[in-house]
Design a protein around this motif. Structure first.
Motif, PDB file in Angstrom:
ATOM      1  N   LYS B  67       0.838  -1.277  -0.076  1.00 21.15           N
ATOM      2  CA  LYS B  67       0.066   0.031   0.097  1.00 21.15           C
ATOM      3  C   LYS B  67       0.803   1.312   0.035  1.00 21.15           C
ATOM      4  O   LYS B  67       0.328   2.383   0.233  1.00 21.15           O
ATOM      5  CB  LYS B  67      -0.796   0.037   1.231  1.00 21.15           C
ATOM      6  CG  LYS B  67      -2.179  -1.146   0.941  1.00 21.15           C
ATOM      7  CD  LYS B  67      -2.960  -0.831   1.986  1.00 21.15           C
ATOM      8  CE  LYS B  67      -3.897  -2.014   2.002  1.00 21.15           C
ATOM      9  NZ  LYS B  67      -4.697  -2.219   3.333  1.00 21.15           N
ATOM     10  N   GLY B  68       2.247   1.140   0.011  1.00 25.85           N
ATOM     11  CA  GLY B  68       2.891   2.280  -0.004  1.00 25.85           C
ATOM     12  C   GLY B  68       2.864   3.310  -1.007  1.00 25.85           C
ATOM     13  O   GLY B  68       2.791   4.522  -0.727  1.00 25.85           O
ATOM     14  N   HIS B  69       2.417   2.695  -2.332  1.00 24.89           N
ATOM     15  CA  HIS B  69       2.070   3.848  -3.377  1.00 24.89           C
ATOM     16  C   HIS B  69       0.663   4.638  -3.383  1.00 24.89           C
ATOM     17  O   HIS B  69       0.487   5.476  -3.750  1.00 24.89           O
ATOM     18  CB  HIS B  69       1.906   3.005  -4.635  1.00 24.89           C
ATOM     19  CG  HIS B  69       0.538   2.018  -4.661  1.00 24.89           C
ATOM     20  ND1 HIS B  69       0.602   0.788  -4.161  1.00 24.89           N
ATOM     21  CD2 HIS B  69      -0.655   2.232  -5.250  1.00 24.89           C
ATOM     22  CE1 HIS B  69      -0.516   0.352  -4.324  1.00 24.89           C
ATOM     23  NE2 HIS B  69      -1.262   1.200  -5.117  1.00 24.89           N
ATOM     24  N   THR B  70      -0.230   4.018  -2.301  1.00 27.43           N
ATOM     25  CA  THR B  70      -1.505   4.777  -1.722  1.00 27.43           C
ATOM     26  C   THR B  70      -1.171   5.809  -0.423  1.00 27.43           C
ATOM     27  O   THR B  70      -2.146   6.422  -0.336  1.00 27.43           O
ATOM     28  CB  THR B  70      -2.591   3.837  -1.277  1.00 27.43           C
ATOM     29  OG1 THR B  70      -2.123   3.214  -0.045  1.00 27.43           O
ATOM     30  CG2 THR B  70      -2.759   2.860  -2.214  1.00 27.43           C
ATOM     31  N   PHE B  71       0.153   5.850  -0.114  1.00 29.43           N
ATOM     32  CA  PHE B  71       0.272   6.896   1.106  1.00 29.43           C
ATOM     33  C   PHE B  71       0.169   8.252   0.434  1.00 29.43           C
ATOM     34  O   PHE B  71       0.920   8.419  -0.505  1.00 29.43           O
ATOM     35  CB  PHE B  71       1.782   6.657   1.523  1.00 29.43           C
ATOM     36  CG  PHE B  71       2.273   7.550   2.494  1.00 29.43           C
ATOM     37  CD1 PHE B  71       1.555   7.753   3.693  1.00 29.43           C
ATOM     38  CD2 PHE B  71       3.443   8.544   2.402  1.00 29.43           C
ATOM     39  CE1 PHE B  71       2.003   8.844   4.635  1.00 29.43           C
ATOM     40  CE2 PHE B  71       3.682   9.538   3.044  1.00 29.43           C
ATOM     41  CZ  PHE B  71       3.044   9.596   4.341  1.00 29.43           C
ATOM     42  N   PHE B  77       5.410  10.311   7.094  1.00 27.65           N
ATOM     43  CA  PHE B  77       5.606   8.711   6.567  1.00 27.65           C
ATOM     44  C   PHE B  77       5.757   8.066   7.809  1.00 27.65           C
ATOM     45  O   PHE B  77       5.017   6.942   8.048  1.00 27.65           O
ATOM     46  CB  PHE B  77       6.599   8.543   5.594  1.00 27.65           C
ATOM     47  CG  PHE B  77       6.756   7.140   5.194  1.00 27.65           C
ATOM     48  CD1 PHE B  77       5.790   6.486   4.355  1.00 27.65           C
ATOM     49  CD2 PHE B  77       7.726   6.341   5.745  1.00 27.65           C
ATOM     50  CE1 PHE B  77       6.001   5.172   3.973  1.00 27.65           C
ATOM     51  CE2 PHE B  77       8.008   5.096   5.249  1.00 27.65           C
ATOM     52  CZ  PHE B  77       7.005   4.341   4.535  1.00 27.65           C
ATOM     53  N   SER B  78       6.454   8.364   8.772  1.00 29.06           N
ATOM     54  CA  SER B  78       6.978   7.761  10.002  1.00 29.06           C
ATOM     55  C   SER B  78       5.586   7.584  10.863  1.00 29.06           C
ATOM     56  O   SER B  78       5.411   6.729  11.516  1.00 29.06           O
ATOM     57  CB  SER B  78       8.123   8.310  10.782  1.00 29.06           C
ATOM     58  OG  SER B  78       7.720   9.796  11.104  1.00 29.06           O
ATOM     59  N   SER B  79       4.658   8.802  11.032  1.00 34.03           N
ATOM     60  CA  SER B  79       3.572   8.575  11.827  1.00 34.03           C
ATOM     61  C   SER B  79       2.718   7.676  11.088  1.00 34.03           C
ATOM     62  O   SER B  79       2.012   6.799  11.725  1.00 34.03           O
ATOM     63  CB  SER B  79       2.629   9.851  11.576  1.00 34.03           C
ATOM     64  OG  SER B  79       3.518  10.928  12.119  1.00 34.03           O
ATOM     65  N   TRP B  80       2.575   7.268   9.963  1.00 30.31           N
ATOM     66  CA  TRP B  80       1.717   6.435   9.206  1.00 30.31           C
ATOM     67  C   TRP B  80       2.304   4.923   9.366  1.00 30.31           C
ATOM     68  O   TRP B  80       1.669   4.058  10.208  1.00 30.31           O
ATOM     69  CB  TRP B  80       1.836   6.579   7.567  1.00 30.31           C
ATOM     70  CG  TRP B  80       0.781   5.762   6.828  1.00 30.31           C
ATOM     71  CD1 TRP B  80      -0.378   5.707   6.744  1.00 30.31           C
ATOM     72  CD2 TRP B  80       1.562   4.870   5.897  1.00 30.31           C
ATOM     73  NE1 TRP B  80      -0.711   4.831   6.046  1.00 30.31           N
ATOM     74  CE2 TRP B  80       0.492   4.241   5.439  1.00 30.31           C
ATOM     75  CE3 TRP B  80       2.430   4.155   5.341  1.00 30.31           C
ATOM     76  CZ2 TRP B  80       0.159   3.277   4.339  1.00 30.31           C
ATOM     77  CZ3 TRP B  80       2.526   3.683   4.282  1.00 30.31           C
ATOM     78  CH2 TRP B  80       1.540   3.084   3.884  1.00 30.31           C
ATOM     79  N   VAL B 169       3.508  12.585  18.746  1.00 25.40           N
ATOM     80  CA  VAL B 169       2.666  11.614  19.476  1.00 25.40           C
ATOM     81  C   VAL B 169       1.401  12.147  19.261  1.00 25.40           C
ATOM     82  O   VAL B 169       0.400  11.133  18.869  1.00 25.40           O
ATOM     83  CB  VAL B 169       3.104  11.383  20.886  1.00 25.40           C
ATOM     84  CG1 VAL B 169       2.249  10.456  21.759  1.00 25.40           C
ATOM     85  CG2 VAL B 169       4.676  11.080  21.090  1.00 25.40           C
ATOM     86  N   GLY B 170       1.003  13.423  19.427  1.00 25.66           N
ATOM     87  CA  GLY B 170      -0.231  13.837  18.986  1.00 25.66           C
ATOM     88  C   GLY B 170      -0.903  13.631  17.812  1.00 25.66           C
ATOM     89  O   GLY B 170      -1.950  12.986  17.520  1.00 25.66           O
ATOM     90  N   ASN B 171       0.087  13.788  16.709  1.00 25.46           N
ATOM     91  CA  ASN B 171      -0.324  13.423  15.303  1.00 25.46           C
ATOM     92  C   ASN B 171      -0.709  11.999  14.786  1.00 25.46           C
ATOM     93  O   ASN B 171      -1.429  11.649  14.438  1.00 25.46           O
ATOM     94  CB  ASN B 171       0.751  13.825  14.593  1.00 25.46           C
ATOM     95  CG  ASN B 171       0.698  13.795  13.179  1.00 25.46           C
ATOM     96  OD1 ASN B 171       1.103  12.767  12.470  1.00 25.46           O
ATOM     97  ND2 ASN B 171       0.152  14.950  12.639  1.00 25.46           N
ATOM     98  N   ILE B 172       0.139  11.331  15.565  1.00 23.12           N
ATOM     99  CA  ILE B 172       0.025   9.646  15.434  1.00 23.12           C
ATOM    100  C   ILE B 172      -1.195   9.135  15.789  1.00 23.12           C
ATOM    101  O   ILE B 172      -1.771   8.666  15.504  1.00 23.12           O
ATOM    102  CB  ILE B 172       1.192   8.939  15.907  1.00 23.12           C
ATOM    103  CG1 ILE B 172       2.606   9.205  15.332  1.00 23.12           C
ATOM    104  CG2 ILE B 172       1.032   7.279  16.125  1.00 23.12           C
ATOM    105  CD1 ILE B 172       3.954   8.639  16.097  1.00 23.12           C
TER     106      ILE B 172
END
Lengths: 78, 209
Positions: B67-71, B77-80, B169-172
């Protein structure tokens, strides 16, 4: 005078340096007269450090590393 | 990687992510190498099980591959990656019988009406150094963290153990900054109390000899 309860509530922001100078000064005034709070601050800081040092060292075991490498190799060639 | 330039690393990572989004799978192996340690470590701290953590790491890498291409790049990216890791770890935990969590409120400090501390506070902070590599101590610390309620535990692990910023952390976790701070503080209070029982007793024992 600020009490222990307020000091402990503000501890996170105090250690991050996020308190305004006036509140920070009243916290430090309290600490100067309150050994239990000093002990609390010291052990609060130690807790974070001890947990970090203990839990940070989760290196992937070599056997798992090699299985992951096989997995990545298999996928990248598909 | 210890002495590498973080700015350069970030630029390299951004390029790898762009390649992954563009469907260039050559970047997958490098991203897998960059992230597998972080994925495994986070998962291990949540599941405390090597097999589960290996499964989670494989699942997350597989998601990156498929699914990397749908990011979309709306968040980092790290949060994802962290978010997928958390979800996969929670799925593992759901299938396992778990010990009930202890109520965090029972372990928060207690005060008298004037707001002064009621219990006797020992300062054991100086006596922990020699104990850190002791197996028993490590187990006590792990057990204390395992007993944290999920909401506080995940914040504590991401912020204090993995060293991510409050904002990240808030973002994740999709939490406000005050919510992250409050959960972190409660987690630290809970753990302090748990460790105080252990180290305080140890200190008393030692001094009593």
């Amino acid at each position: 005078m600020i009490c222990c309860k307020e000091c402990i509530e503000l501890l996170h922001d105090y250690l991050e340096g996020e308190l305004n100078p006036e509140i920070e000064a009243s916290l430090e005034d309290h600490f100067a007269d309150c050994p239990p709070c000093i002990a609390f601050v010291n052990t609060y800081k130690s807790t974070t450090r001890l947990c970090k040092d203990t839990l940070k060292s989760n290196d992937i075991p070599d056997a798992v590393k090699s299985r992951l490498k096989d997995f990545v190799d298999k996928n990248k060639n598909t | 990687m210890g002495f590498s330039d973080p700015t350069k690393d970030k630029a390299t990572e951004e390029q790898l992510v762009k390649d992954l989004q563009a469907g260039e799978m050559g970047s997958f192996e490098q991203l897998a190498n960059l992230y597998q340690g972080k994925i495994y470590s986070l998962s291990f701290n949540l599941t405390r099980n090597a097999t589960d953590s290996q499964d989670v790491t494989q699942e997350v890498l597989l998601t990156l591959f498929r699914k990397g291409h749908t990011f979309q790049g709306k968040s980092a990216f790290s949060s994802w990656v962290y978010r997928i890791t958390l979800n996969a770890s929670y799925m593992k935990l759901r299938s396992r019988k778990r010990e009930p969590n202890v109520s965090i409120d029972d372990l928060l400090p207690s005060f008298n009406k004037a707001g002064f501390q009621q219990e006797k506070i020992q300062d054991w902070s100086e006596s922990t150094e020699s104990l850190l590599f002791d197996n028993e101590t490590r187990k006590v610390i792990q057990k204390a963290v395992d007993l944290l309620p999920d909401k506080e535990k995940v914040v504590f692990i991401l912020r204090d153990v993995e060293g991510l910023s409050t904002e990240k952390v808030g973002n994740i976790l999709e939490l406000t900054i005050p919510a992250v701070k409050s959960r972190l503080h409660r987690a630290r209070l809970f753990l302090r109390k748990k460790l105080a029982n252990y180290f305080g007793e140890y200190k008393t024992r030692k001094e009593g000899k």
